[in-house]
Design a protein around this motif. Structure first.
Motif, mmCIF file in Angstrom:
data_model
loop_
_atom_site.group_PDB
_atom_site.id
_atom_site.type_symbol
_atom_site.label_atom_id
_atom_site.label_comp_id
_atom_site.label_asym_id
_atom_site.label_seq_id
_atom_site.Cartn_x
_atom_site.Cartn_y
_atom_site.Cartn_z
ATOM 1 N N SER A 90 -73.888 40.256 -17.798
ATOM 2 C CA SER A 90 -74.140 40.579 -16.395
ATOM 3 C C SER A 90 -74.418 42.066 -16.200
ATOM 4 O O SER A 90 -74.945 42.470 -15.164
ATOM 5 N N GLN A 91 -74.072 42.879 -17.192
ATOM 6 C CA GLN A 91 -74.326 44.324 -17.093
ATOM 7 C C GLN A 91 -75.759 44.685 -17.460
ATOM 8 O O GLN A 91 -76.198 45.804 -17.198
ATOM 9 N N LEU A 92 -76.467 43.761 -18.095
ATOM 10 C CA LEU A 92 -77.782 44.070 -18.656
ATOM 11 C C LEU A 92 -78.904 43.830 -17.652
ATOM 12 O O LEU A 92 -78.796 42.983 -16.759
ATOM 13 N N LYS A 93 -80.008 44.549 -17.832
ATOM 14 C CA LYS A 93 -81.185 44.374 -16.989
ATOM 15 C C LYS A 93 -82.288 43.611 -17.728
ATOM 16 O O LYS A 93 -83.316 43.293 -17.150
ATOM 17 N N ASN A 94 -82.064 43.354 -19.006
ATOM 18 C CA ASN A 94 -83.079 42.638 -19.776
ATOM 19 C C ASN A 94 -82.853 41.135 -19.665
ATOM 20 O O ASN A 94 -81.933 40.665 -19.015
ATOM 21 N N HIS A 95 -83.728 40.352 -20.300
ATOM 22 C CA HIS A 95 -83.550 38.902 -20.346
ATOM 23 C C HIS A 95 -82.273 38.578 -21.113
ATOM 24 O O HIS A 95 -81.974 39.203 -22.122
ATOM 25 N N HIS A 96 -81.543 37.596 -20.670
ATOM 26 C CA HIS A 96 -80.366 37.180 -21.418
ATOM 27 C C HIS A 96 -80.057 35.728 -21.114
ATOM 28 O O HIS A 96 -80.369 35.220 -20.034
ATOM 29 N N LYS A 97 -79.435 35.097 -22.068
ATOM 30 C CA LYS A 97 -79.208 33.661 -21.952
ATOM 31 C C LYS A 97 -78.038 33.253 -22.836
ATOM 32 O O LYS A 97 -77.886 33.743 -23.950
ATOM 33 N N ILE A 98 -77.210 32.361 -22.321
ATOM 34 C CA ILE A 98 -76.139 31.763 -23.113
ATOM 35 C C ILE A 98 -76.519 30.320 -23.392
ATOM 36 O O ILE A 98 -76.791 29.553 -22.468
ATOM 37 N N ASN A 99 -76.543 29.960 -24.656
ATOM 38 C CA ASN A 99 -76.924 28.610 -25.057
ATOM 39 C C ASN A 99 -75.719 27.919 -25.682
ATOM 40 O O ASN A 99 -75.185 28.385 -26.679
ATOM 41 N N ILE A 100 -75.283 26.823 -25.078
ATOM 42 C CA ILE A 100 -74.147 26.059 -25.595
ATOM 43 C C ILE A 100 -74.653 24.959 -26.516
ATOM 44 O O ILE A 100 -75.500 24.153 -26.137
ATOM 45 N N MET A 101 -74.148 24.948 -27.736
ATOM 46 C CA MET A 101 -74.492 23.901 -28.701
ATOM 47 C C MET A 101 -73.246 23.090 -29.035
ATOM 48 O O MET A 101 -72.122 23.517 -28.751
ATOM 49 N N GLN A 102 -73.448 21.937 -29.647
ATOM 50 C CA GLN A 102 -72.362 20.983 -29.841
ATOM 51 C C GLN A 102 -71.874 20.951 -31.290
ATOM 52 O O GLN A 102 -72.663 20.730 -32.202
ATOM 53 N N THR A 103 -70.571 21.174 -31.470
ATOM 54 C CA THR A 103 -69.982 21.011 -32.802
ATOM 55 C C THR A 103 -70.094 19.554 -33.246
ATOM 56 O O THR A 103 -70.450 19.269 -34.395
ATOM 57 N N TYR A 104 -69.783 18.635 -32.336
ATOM 58 C CA TYR A 104 -69.923 17.208 -32.633
ATOM 59 C C TYR A 104 -71.325 16.768 -32.225
ATOM 60 O O TYR A 104 -71.529 16.108 -31.209
ATOM 61 N N ALA A 105 -72.284 17.190 -33.035
ATOM 62 C CA ALA A 105 -73.682 16.877 -32.762
ATOM 63 C C ALA A 105 -73.984 15.431 -33.135
ATOM 64 O O ALA A 105 -73.250 14.821 -33.925
ATOM 65 N N PRO A 106 -75.056 14.872 -32.584
ATOM 66 C CA PRO A 106 -75.438 13.509 -32.965
ATOM 67 C C PRO A 106 -75.615 13.384 -34.472
ATOM 68 O O PRO A 106 -76.155 14.283 -35.129
ATOM 69 N N ASP A 107 -75.152 12.269 -35.013
ATOM 70 C CA ASP A 107 -75.246 11.976 -36.453
ATOM 71 C C ASP A 107 -74.522 13.011 -37.305
ATOM 72 O O ASP A 107 -74.823 13.171 -38.493
ATOM 73 N N ASP A 108 -73.590 13.749 -36.697
ATOM 74 C CA ASP A 108 -72.797 14.741 -37.428
ATOM 75 C C ASP A 108 -73.685 15.783 -38.095
ATOM 76 O O ASP A 108 -73.399 16.264 -39.184
ATOM 77 N N GLU A 109 -74.779 16.142 -37.443
ATOM 78 C CA GLU A 109 -75.704 17.121 -38.007
ATOM 79 C C GLU A 109 -75.682 18.386 -37.145
ATOM 80 O O GLU A 109 -76.588 18.635 -36.347
ATOM 81 N N ILE A 110 -74.660 19.173 -37.341
ATOM 82 C CA ILE A 110 -74.557 20.428 -36.620
ATOM 83 C C ILE A 110 -75.678 21.378 -37.038
ATOM 84 O O ILE A 110 -76.124 22.232 -36.260
#
Length: 530
Positions: free
Chosen positions: A320-340
Motif C-alpha cells: 500500500s506504500q508503493l506507487k507502482n503496479h502491485h499484486k498479491i496472488n494466492i495459490m493453493q497448497t492443496y492444488a488439483p491432482d496434488d500438483e502444486i
C-alpha cells in the motif's frame, strides 16, 4: 559549459529513467483493514473473535472502504488505476485479471514467492524454480532468480537488524539491497538506464534479457511487522515497475499442526546428519519443548503467527506504500491432482513457455520429500521419564522401545492424559479457519470447493475440524500426569529402558542405576539396549 553539459546529460538520463520505469499511481486504503484482524497481542480469544468477525464481514460483504466484489468473489486489484479508492485483494481464481508484461514492454517486474512456511515451498523450489527441466525454460520466459540472499542471510537480517531497530546493523540490509539492485541492472530496463548514464546512445535492449526477477524464500513471511521493516521494504520495492507477491494457502486447521511438528523437529532431529539423524542426548531442558496449546499461545502472544491470512495482511500494508503496479496472488497448497508445481508455474506471471511444457508432462512423478514420522508425544514422556530416573538409555532409542511396548500391550497415546486447546481457542481456530477459507480457499482440501453451495462447503469444513478435534490433533500428552499413573509408569520397569548407570545429558555414565539390579538386568540380555 562543462557543468551545463553535465547537467543536461543528467536531466536527459533522468527523463529516460522515468520513461523506462514509468508507473501508474494507485491509491490504496489499508487503514480500515488494519491490525484488528491480525494484530493479536493478547489471549482474550472472545475479544479477538469479535474484532475479526466485524472486519472480515466488511471485507466479504463489500462494505469495507472502497471495496467492491467482482466475479462473485475477491478480484485482483492493482492493475489499472481505479476510479475510486480500493484495497489490494488476492487473486484466487483463474477468471481474475492478470498482469501481463510482454517482452516488448521491457518493464522490470519483481516476483516474490514468500511462502509461508509449511505450504509446499520446498516442492516448488526443487521441482520447478531450480530444476534442470524448468530453469532453462524460465530463462526463455525472461526470468532470472536472486540466489545470493538465502535462508541464513534472512536469519541474520532479522536477528542483527530488523528485530532490534535501535541497534540495527544495516550491513545485512545493504546485502539484500545490493542483490536486488544487481538483479535490476541485469534486466533489459536496467541495462537501458545504465547505457544512458554511461553516455551510450544505443539503448535498444537485448530481447533475451530478463524482465522478471524471482526471489523465493519462506523467510519473507517471517519478517517482523514493524515500521522499520515497512520503510526498508518500500525502499527495496520502489525501483521495480511492478511487484508480484505469491502467497500459498493451506487451511489453518491443517497448517498449525504441521507448524508445531516443524518446531519440535529441530529439538528431536538433525536433518543434515545422515549417519546419526536423531538427537539421542537429553540436552533439551525439562520444559523446553512446548505442548501444542502452549505453542499456539506463544505464536499469538509473541506476534509470530504467520499463516496465509497474516502474511497477506503484512504484504497488503507493505504494498500500500508503493506507487507502482502491485499484486498479491494466492495459490493453493492443496492444488488439483496434488500438483502444486503446476499450480505455481502456470499462474506465474509471464511463464507461458514453462507452463506449456508442464502441460505436456502428464502423470509425471514429482520428486517429493518423504514425510518424517516424529514421536512427538512419546518424546515428551521419555524426556520427563529421564528426569525422574525411569530411563537410562538413549533418548530416541527409548521412544522406539516405548512405542513397541505400548503396541504389544495395545495401549494408544490417546489413552494417556492430554493437554488440549481450550474451548475459546477451539472457537478462535475454527473462526480463523473459516474466514481464511472464505477469503482464499479454492483447493482440494475440501471436495467440491467450486460449488456455489456455500453451506455445503462450510459443513464439509466443519466436519474435518470436528474430526481433527476427536483425533486430538490440537493436543499434546501431559507427560508429568502420565508418569503419575502406575499403569503407564510401570511400562518402564523393563530392562529395555535401563543400563547399569544413569546417563548424563550428554550420554556419559553417571551414578549406578539401582533399577538395573532390581530388575535383574544383565549386559547379555537380548532385550538390553546397548
Amino acid at each position: 559549459m562543462k557543468f551545463l553539459s553535465a547537467s543536461v546529460k543528467f536531466l536527459f538520463a533522468w527523463s529516460i529513467c522515468s520513461i523506462v520505469v514509468f508507473h501508474s499511481w494507485f491509491i490504496i486504503d489499508s487503514a480500515s483493514f488494519g491490525d484488528s484482524i491480525y494484530g493479536i497481542n493478547t489471549l482474550d480469544f472472545k475479544d479477538i473473535q469479535e474484532r475479526e468477525q466485524n472486519d472480515i464481514q466488511e471485507l466479504l460483504t463489500g462494505t469495507d472502504k472502497g471495496y467492491s466484489r467482482t466475479n462473485g468473489g475477491i478480484a485482483s486489484v492493482g492493475i489499472k488505476k481505479p476510479k475510486k479508492r480500493e484495497q489490494i485483494r488476492p487473486v484466487v481464481s483463474e477468471s481474475d485479471e492478470e498482469i501481463v508484461i510482454t517482452p516488448t514492454s521491457q518493464k522490470p517486474a519483481l516476483v516474490l514467492h514468500v511462502g509461508p512456511q509449511k505450504t509446499g515451498s520446498t516442492s516448488v523450489q526443487l521441482n520447478v524454480i531450480r530444476s534442470k527441466i524448468f530453469r532453462p525454460l524460465l530463462k526463455k520466459d525472461h526470468y532470472q532468480e536472486i540466489v545470493g540472499f538465502e535462508y541464513q542471510d534472512f536469519d541474520k537480517l532479522r536477528k542483527k537488524c530488523l528485530d532490534i531497530p535501535e541497534k540495527c546493523d544495516y550491513s545485512y540490509w545493504n546485502h539484500l539491497k545490493t542483490e536486488h539492485r544487481q538483479a535490476y541492472n541485469n534486466t533489459a530496463a536496467g541495462k537501458q538506464i545504465n547505457a544512458v548514464l554511461d553516455g551510450n546512445n544505443e539503448t535498444n535492449a537485448d530481447e533475451d534479457l530478463p524482465i522478471y526477477t524471482l526471489h523465493t524464500n519462506e523467510e519473507w513471511a517471517l519478517l517482523p511487522h514493524s515500521q522499520l521493516t515497512f520503510s526498508l521494504l518500500k525502499e527495496l520495492f520502489e525501483p521495480w515497475n511492478s511487484v508480484h507477491v505469491i502467497i500459498f494457502y493451506r487451511p489453518v486447521m491443517d497448517w498449525l499442526p504441521s507448524m508445531y511438528k516443524q518446531y519440535r523437529k529441530y529439538l528431536l532431529y538433525r536433518p543434515r546428519s545422515l549417519d546419526t539423524p536423531w538427537k539421542e542426548g537429553y540436552q533439551v531442558k525439562r520444559n523446553e519443548q512446548m505442548t501444542f496449546p502452549a505453542f499456539l499461545r506463544d505464536l499469538i502472544e509473541s506476534d509470530r503467527l504467520r499463516d496465509t491470512l497474516a502474511t497477506f495482511e503484512f504484504y497488503q500494508q507493505v504494498l500500500s506504500q508503493l506507487k507502482n503496479h502491485h499484486k498479491i496472488n494466492i495459490m493453493q497448497t492443496y492444488a488439483p491432482d496434488d500438483e502444486i508445481e503446476r499450480e505455481f508455474l502456470c499462474k506465474l506471471p509471464g511463464a507461458t513457455k514453462s507452463c506449456s511444457h508442464m502441460n505436456t508432462m502428464i502423470d509425471y512423478k514429482w520428486n517429493r520429500m518423504n514425510k518424517l514420522i516424529l514421536p512427538l508425544n512419546l518424546d515428551l514422556v521419555i524426556v520427563e521419564a529421564w528426569h525422574q530416573n525411569l530411563v537410562s538409555i538413549k533418548r530416541h532409542s527409548a521412544a522406539v522401545a516405548l512405542e513397541e511396548k505400548m503396541k504389544a500391550l495395545n495401549i494408544t497415546i490417546t489413552e494417556m492424559p492430554q493437554i488440549c486447546i481450550s474451548k475459546d481457542e477451539e472457537e478462535w481456530l475454527w473462526n480463523r479457519t473459516l474466514v481464511s477459507e472464505k477469503l482464499f480457499g479454492k483447493s482440494a482440501f475440501i471436495p467440491n470447493t467450486y460449488s456455489s453451495d456455500k453451506a455445503t462447503e462450510s459443513s464439509a469444513l466443519r466436519s474435518k475440524f470436528e474430526n481433527a478435534l476427536s483425533q486430538k490433533k490440537y493436543c499434546s500428552v501431559n507427560a508429568t500426569a502420565v508418569l503419575e499413573i502406575e499403569r503407564f509408569r510401570s511400562l518402564f520397569d523393563d530392562c529395555k529402558f535401563h543400563s547399569p548407570h544413569y546417563l548424563t545429558r550428554a550420554l556419559m555414565d553417571g551414578k549406578p542405576n539401582p533399577k538395573w539390579t532390581e530388575l535383574g538386568c544383565s549386559n547379555t540380555d537380548d532385550d538390553k539396549e546397548e
